[in-house]
Each structure stands twice: as C-alpha cells, then as structure tokens.
Write an enzyme that holds these catalytic residues in place. Structure first.
Site, mmCIF file in Angstrom:
data_model
loop_
_atom_site.group_PDB
_atom_site.id
_atom_site.type_symbol
_atom_site.label_atom_id
_atom_site.label_comp_id
_atom_site.label_asym_id
_atom_site.label_seq_id
_atom_site.Cartn_x
_atom_site.Cartn_y
_atom_site.Cartn_z
ATOM 1 C CD GLU A 179 6.532 -4.772 0.129
ATOM 2 O OE1 GLU A 179 7.573 -4.316 0.632
ATOM 3 O OE2 GLU A 179 6.512 -5.865 -0.443
HETATM 4 C C1 NGO Z 1 8.228 -7.696 3.037
HETATM 5 C C2 NGO Z 1 7.598 -7.853 1.677
HETATM 6 C C3 NGO Z 1 7.997 -9.170 1.002
HETATM 7 C C4 NGO Z 1 9.493 -9.411 1.130
HETATM 8 C C5 NGO Z 1 9.891 -9.375 2.596
HETATM 9 C C6 NGO Z 1 11.371 -9.607 2.781
HETATM 10 C C7 NGO Z 1 6.055 -8.227 3.280
HETATM 11 C C8 NGO Z 1 4.792 -8.518 3.973
HETATM 12 N N1 NGO Z 1 6.189 -7.876 2.004
HETATM 13 O O1 NGO Z 1 7.255 -8.341 3.876
HETATM 14 O O2 NGO Z 1 7.622 -9.134 -0.356
HETATM 15 O O3 NGO Z 1 9.811 -10.682 0.603
HETATM 16 O O4 NGO Z 1 9.534 -8.145 3.198
HETATM 17 O O5 NGO Z 1 11.790 -9.565 4.113
#
Ligand code: NGO
Length: 532
Positions: free
Chosen positions: A338
């Site tokens: 992200e």
């Molecule tokens: C995503 C995000 C995290 C969140 C999570 C919540 C990843 C790898 N990045 O997973 O920052 O906490 O979802 O389910």
C-alpha cells in the site's frame, strides 16, 4: 468463558474405556467419524492431521512412576522439561526428566524425519518420540498432548486416568513455512501477551512468528540511533491510547521465548509507506522537512518515506542494522504494501536500494507481494495477501515472479486474515475482504491456489492478525480460534488429508482443550462443538 467441571473418577473411567474402543477402531480415510467424547484424545483426532496414523495395541498409562527420558543434549532436555511443565500441574506427578529409566522417551536418531518430522510409538510399556532434531521432538510432544484427555491442559490437579492411545504416528510437515503474524503497531501488545500467543501457536506446530513492528500508528521496537522512534513514535495507538514499545531486552525475551517453542521471529519494518510514526518522530525524514502529527485513525496509504533524500537511506541502514543484530532468524520483512503515496518509479528505486541493505546485514528479504512489482532480490520471498477478486494482472505479476525464483508465502485476505469477521454478527474485526467463516478459512489448497505458480514456489502459509480493532489477549484469541488451527493444518498436513467434514469433527475436539487452557474461542456454528 465457562470452565469445564472437574471430571469425576467414574466418568473418567468410562471415558478411558471409550478411548480404548476408539483406539481399536480402524481408520478409513475420507469418511467423517461420528463426534467422540471430548475428553478422549484418539490417534485420529489430532490437529493438524498427521501424515500417517496407525492405531493399535493397548494404551500407555502415565502414572506417578512415569519419567521423561531424554538423551544428553541440552536441547532435547529442554523439550523434556517443557513436556514435564505441561503435564505436572494436571497430573500431579513428579515426572522427573532423566537420562535413564522409562515411560516417555524423547530420542534423536537418524531416519526419514527431516528438520521437523517425528515418529511417535505408544504401547503399554511407554511412549517414544523419535526425531532427527529437537524441533521434531517438540512437534511430537504437541501430538502427545492431544492424545491425552483435554483436562491435561488444566493448571490444577485433575483425576485422570492419563491414557495415551496405542499405535504409531509418523509425521512431517507439508510446508517449511507455517506462520502467524501479529500487528503490534495498531494496538500495542506487551511481552506477556505475545508470549501467550506464541504458546498457543506452538500447540499447532507453527514455526514462524511475524511481528508487524511499525506502521502509521506506532513504532514498537527500540532503535538506539533513532531514539524518538519509540519515545515519541511509540507513544500512542489506534484510538489514542498510550501505545508502547519493546526495549531491546523485551524483544530478546520474545525471541528467546519463541525459540523455546521452536518458532522463529520474523521482524517487519513496513516501508516506504505505513511510516507516519517515523515521519512524525523525525522532521528530516519528510520531503518538506515538516513532521506530521501522530496518527491514531485506521486509514492506510497516506504516508511515505522520502525516496529522494539521502537521510532516508541512513535511517533505513541504521534500523535494519540494529534489527538484524536482534534477529537470530534468517528473514527480515520490509513491508512494501500500500505505498499509494509513493510514485511507482520511486517505489522501485527505493526497493532497489533497500533490499541490498538487508543482505548486507546477513538477512533475507521478505516483502508483501507488491514487491513483485519492483525487482525482488535473489532469494527474496513475497507474501501474497490478495483475494479472489484480485485482478488477473496482479496475480500474474506474482506468478511471474514465482516462476522466476521468488518464493511465496500465502496469506490470502479472504481466507486467512484472522482479523476478518466470521460473519455479520462478529463484534470485532474488519470486513473489507468479506466475512471469513471457519470453513472458508480451511477449505482451499495452498498448492493450487494461484494460477501459474509452480507448486515448488509455495513455501507455506501465514495467518496475519491485524489489530485495528483488537486490544487484548481475549480479542486475539476470539479472532484466531478456531481459524488458526485450520491454517496450521493447511501448512502441516498432506494435501490428501484435506477434508472439511472430517476436519470439523477433529476441530470440535479442540474446544475442550481451549477451555482447559482458558482460550476464549469463537464457537462457530459450522463446528459440532461438544456441549460447553
Ligand atoms: C491490509 C493492509 C494493513 C491492514 C490490513 C487489515 C496489508 C498487507 N496491508 O493488509 O495495513 O491493517 O489489510 O486487514
């Protein structure tokens, strides 16, 4: 959580004889056995399902004369002491750990055991666990626990009898990577809570604990060369509570405890995104030189280290050097998910510079699967966290990297994100990847999950537990149990053992064990739990 009533001696005798009947039964693979009395741990009731089970012969009975025999090595003795610590409170027996005598025997020998496999032989004269290495003995001990009545897990004296069904188990894992991740950034979990989770993971033969040590909301590991990361960046958490962080001594204690349970700790510092806590702690890390405020919300994708500034790489070098020095394990996770506030070319440049730093300090890179959009270093592992609906292009990017030598750890969010709600009524958790009920989390095959990925590229599975909504051990346990046991089975058991109908019955027999251990699990309606 209701605790079980003490079993009366009479009831225990009845259960004991039922166990004999169960142990004498012939196993037919694939058929769903009828639910058994919960207190009886039969050879075919183990989770994760062993590779091979041959019930037969009379059981072994642990008595006040039983000893635990180990050979000379310190590591084997430690496994023996661990077993004794499990058995002593509930049996009330002394269970001396010695290098002679009989009863329960732990031995290292050459054989087809691999790094983590074992063989368990049980008969009227004793129980012998044989393995090629201490980790195998430790996993065999977990199997032995499940062959005893659930009350063995209680911390006060119980009536017994303590029968271990007769027969042979030969067992070794399908995958070398059987992980669980705990997010200690969104809400901080202190050393004791982490140790408690480690102990629970050990029951199911997990061998990796991935700690998500930094994110927008908090930096949780002391870095001597950048002290404000923790004193300021660790001072809060989601919702604005006081947060917290691990001193280096705390962290070593976690690593030591994990090692005593044969789990390797995999530390993660997430970058270049998910870095608000660091950016808030040091103004110079920001491209505009201005530190943002601390963040206590739950949005993602808004922060980025400054890819163009040299100080960023000084920072990363210091952090990785200090973290690598605290890490006896092979891996260091650098996040990489992200990074929505980092332009793609910058992301690639950043990863090109940072991955060699990990290697320089003797560690192997792991990244979330977005790393496959850059240039994964040789030997790096990518952790896939997509879902059914992930675009074919993104899946193909991951598959192409896998064909090119990047190993994969599978953590599909709509399967084994333990922070997803079970259903609409789950009071905790998130639902961005949908609801994940117990069957959904168990009923898939890691070996055939991503199209175009060679089976050999799949190193195993890992169940992340993100903590936006979770604050206590009770919260962790409610979300992890029962699903985490299914992840263990996906990671350990042969694909041929996979069968939801049989699994749900074996899983149901774990319920009384969790009650005995004080684990407040979710009594999911898909599982035929014995009356609580
Ligand atoms: C995503 C995000 C995290 C969140 C999570 C919540 C990843 C790898 N990045 O997973 O920052 O906490 O979802 O389910």
């Amino acid at each position: 959580m209701t605790r079980h009533h003490r079993t009366t001696p009479r009831l225990a005798r009845i259960l004991g004889s039922l166990l004999l009947v169960a142990a004498a039964g012939v196993l037919t693979s694939g058929a769903a056995p009828a639910p058994r009395p919960a207190a009886a741990g039969a050879l075919d009731q183990v989770v994760p399902a062993p590779a091979s089970v041959r019930p037969g012969g009379s059981p072994y009975r642990i008595t006040e004369r039983t000893g635990i025999r180990v050979d000379g090595s310190r590591e084997v003795r430690r496994v023996g002491e661990y077993l004794a610590e499990v058995l002593r409170p509930s049996t009330g027996y002394r269970l001396p750990v010695t290098t002679h005598g009989g009863g329960i025997r732990l031995r290292i020998a050459e054989g087809p055991y691999g790094a983590e496999g074992y063989r368990l032989d049980s008969g009227p004269r004793g129980v012998t666990i044989t393995a090629g290495a201490p980790a195998g003995l430790f996993h065999g001990v977990q199997t032995l626990r499940q062959l005893l009545p659930a009350a063995v897990e209680r911390d006060s004296a119980q009536p017994g009898p303590w029968l271990v069904a007769g027969g042979t188990v030969e067992d070794s894992p399908r995958y070398a990577w059987r992980g669980a991740m705990l997010d200690v950034s969104r809400h901080f979990f202190g050393v004791d809570r982490v140790k408690r989770y480690i102990d629970q993971l050990a029951l199911y033969k997990f061998n990796k604990l991935h700690l998500h040590l930094s994110d927008d909301q908090g930096w949780r590991i002391a870095v001597d060369s950048w002290p404000r990361l923790t004193t300021y960046g660790g001072s809060t958490q989601v919702g604005g509570g006081p947060g917290g962080f691990y001193t280096k001594a705390d962290y070593r204690e976690i690593v030591r405890h994990a090692a005593s349970r044969h789990l390797e700790v995999v530390p993660e510092i997430d970058m270049p995104g998910h870095t608000n806590a660091a950016l808030a702690s040091y103004a110079e890390l920001n491209c505009d030189g201005v530190a943002p405020p601390l963040y206590t919300g739950t949005a993602v994708g808004f922060s980025s280290l400054c890819v163009d500034k040299e100080v960023t790489y000084d920072f990363v070098d210091d952090v990785i050097r200090e973290l690598a020095a605290l890490t006896p394990g092979r891996y260091l996770h650098i996040g990489g998910d992200e990074a929505h506030s980092t332009p793609h070319e910058d992301y690639v440049r950043f990863m090109d510079r940072v991955q060699p730093v990990v290697a320089e300090y003797g560690k192997t890179v792991i990244g979330w699967h977005q790393l496959t959009g850059a240039h994964p270093a040789k030997g790096a592992l990518a952790q896939y966290w997509g879902l059914d609906g992930t675009s074919p292009q993104e899946k193909e990017q991951v598959a192409a990297a896998a064909r090119n030598g990047t190993g994969l750890i599978l953590s599909p969010a709509d399967r084994i994100y333990l922070d997803m709600k079970y259903d609409a009524s789950t009071p905790l958790g998130l639902s961005w990847a949908g609801y994940v009920d117990v069957r959904r989390s168990y009923d898939w095959d890691p070996g055939a999950y991503l199209p175009g990925v060679p089976a050999s590229a799949v190193r195993g599975v890992e169940a992340p537990l993100w903590s936006e909504t979770l604050e206590t051990s009770a919260h962790i346990e409610y979300m992890a149990f029962p699903r985490v046991a299914g992840v263990a089975e996906l990671g350990w058991s042969p694909a041929a053992a996979h069968d939801w109908d049989a699994y749900r019955v074996r899983l149901a027999a774990q319920g009384p064990r969790w009650e005995a251990l004080g684990i407040g699990y979710h009594r999911a309606p898909q599982v035929p739990w014995p009356a609580g």
